[in-house]
Design a protein around this motif. Structure first.
Motif, PDB file in Angstrom:
ATOM      1  N   VAL A  40       0.835  -1.198   0.000  1.00 38.99           N
ATOM      2  CA  VAL A  40       0.000   0.000   0.000  1.00 38.99           C
ATOM      3  C   VAL A  40       0.874   1.253   0.000  1.00 38.99           C
ATOM      4  N   SER A  41       1.962   1.236   0.738  1.00 42.22           N
ATOM      5  CA  SER A  41       2.890   2.362   0.755  1.00 42.22           C
ATOM      6  C   SER A  41       3.473   2.605  -0.638  1.00 42.22           C
ATOM      7  N   ASP A  42       3.803   1.537  -1.337  1.00 43.94           N
ATOM      8  CA  ASP A  42       4.312   1.680  -2.711  1.00 43.94           C
ATOM      9  C   ASP A  42       3.257   2.296  -3.622  1.00 43.94           C
ATOM     10  N   TRP A  43       2.001   1.879  -3.454  1.00 45.54           N
ATOM     11  CA  TRP A  43       0.913   2.470  -4.255  1.00 45.54           C
ATOM     12  C   TRP A  43       0.760   3.955  -3.934  1.00 45.54           C
ATOM     13  N   ASP A  44       0.808   4.296  -2.636  1.00 42.45           N
ATOM     14  CA  ASP A  44       0.706   5.698  -2.226  1.00 42.45           C
ATOM     15  C   ASP A  44       1.838   6.528  -2.827  1.00 42.45           C
ATOM     16  N   PHE A  45       3.044   5.981  -2.774  1.00 39.74           N
ATOM     17  CA  PHE A  45       4.198   6.692  -3.318  1.00 39.74           C
ATOM     18  C   PHE A  45       4.050   6.888  -4.830  1.00 39.74           C
ATOM     19  N   GLY A  46       3.632   5.844  -5.527  1.00 47.04           N
ATOM     20  CA  GLY A  46       3.426   5.950  -6.967  1.00 47.04           C
ATOM     21  C   GLY A  46       2.382   6.993  -7.320  1.00 47.04           C
ATOM     22  N   TYR A  47       1.325   7.047  -6.528  1.00 51.30           N
ATOM     23  CA  TYR A  47       0.282   8.048  -6.745  1.00 51.30           C
ATOM     24  C   TYR A  47       0.852   9.452  -6.556  1.00 51.30           C
ATOM     25  N   ALA A  48       1.602   9.640  -5.462  1.00 51.02           N
ATOM     26  CA  ALA A  48       2.184  10.953  -5.179  1.00 51.02           C
ATOM     27  C   ALA A  48       3.143  11.385  -6.293  1.00 51.02           C
ATOM     28  N   VAL A  49       3.936  10.467  -6.778  1.00 53.51           N
ATOM     29  CA  VAL A  49       4.859  10.775  -7.877  1.00 53.51           C
ATOM     30  C   VAL A  49       4.073  11.152  -9.130  1.00 53.51           C
ATOM     31  N   GLY A  50       3.012  10.415  -9.402  1.00 55.61           N
ATOM     32  CA  GLY A  50       2.185  10.719 -10.568  1.00 55.61           C
ATOM     33  C   GLY A  50       1.560  12.098 -10.486  1.00 55.61           C
ATOM     34  N   VAL A  51       1.028  12.458  -9.326  1.00 50.68           N
ATOM     35  CA  VAL A  51       0.433  13.784  -9.143  1.00 50.68           C
ATOM     36  C   VAL A  51       1.501  14.857  -9.297  1.00 50.68           C
ATOM     37  N   HIS A  52       2.657  14.623  -8.727  1.00 53.03           N
ATOM     38  CA  HIS A  52       3.765  15.577  -8.862  1.00 53.03           C
ATOM     39  C   HIS A  52       4.111  15.783 -10.345  1.00 53.03           C
ATOM     40  N   ASN A  53       4.216  14.694 -11.082  1.00 53.10           N
ATOM     41  CA  ASN A  53       4.574  14.787 -12.498  1.00 53.10           C
ATOM     42  C   ASN A  53       3.511  15.524 -13.307  1.00 53.10           C
ATOM     43  N   ILE A  54       2.254  15.276 -13.003  1.00 53.57           N
ATOM     44  CA  ILE A  54       1.179  15.982 -13.698  1.00 53.57           C
ATOM     45  C   ILE A  54       1.268  17.481 -13.410  1.00 53.57           C
ATOM     46  N   CYS A  55       1.462  17.835 -12.148  1.00 57.24           N
ATOM     47  CA  CYS A  55       1.579  19.248 -11.778  1.00 57.24           C
ATOM     48  C   CYS A  55       2.774  19.902 -12.470  1.00 57.24           C
ATOM     49  N   ARG A  56       3.890  19.204 -12.485  1.00 59.92           N
ATOM     50  CA  ARG A  56       5.091  19.723 -13.140  1.00 59.92           C
ATOM     51  C   ARG A  56       4.819  19.970 -14.624  1.00 59.92           C
ATOM     52  N   ASP A  57       4.151  19.030 -15.271  1.00 61.79           N
ATOM     53  CA  ASP A  57       3.855  19.165 -16.697  1.00 61.79           C
ATOM     54  C   ASP A  57       2.875  20.304 -16.972  1.00 61.79           C
TER      55      ASP A  57
END
Length: 69
Positions: A40-57
């Protein structure tokens, strides 16, 4: 070493996907095994990275539009 069944993994994924901002939707996390917590922690981290990348883009696109706007 304990192993998570496909059925349990599907149950975790369903619960994770159904979470909202309502704390009651996170109660399923109580009592997870260490192995389940890691997944679950890995899923949470992946989600956070994805949101960060979307915001950056989005920011990059806005800046590009401002330069050429």
């Amino acid at each position: 070493m304990p192993s998570i069944t496909e059925e349990r993994l599907a149950e975790l994924a369903e619960n994770w996907n159904e979470e909202t901002n309502d704390p009651e939707t996170e109660e399923w996390r109580d009592g997870l095994t260490p192995e389940e917590e890691k997944i679950v922690s890995d899923w949470d981290f992946g989600y956070a990275v994805g949101v960060h990348n979307i915001c950056r883009d989005i920011i990059a696109q806005c800046r590009e539009s401002e330069r050429h706007g």
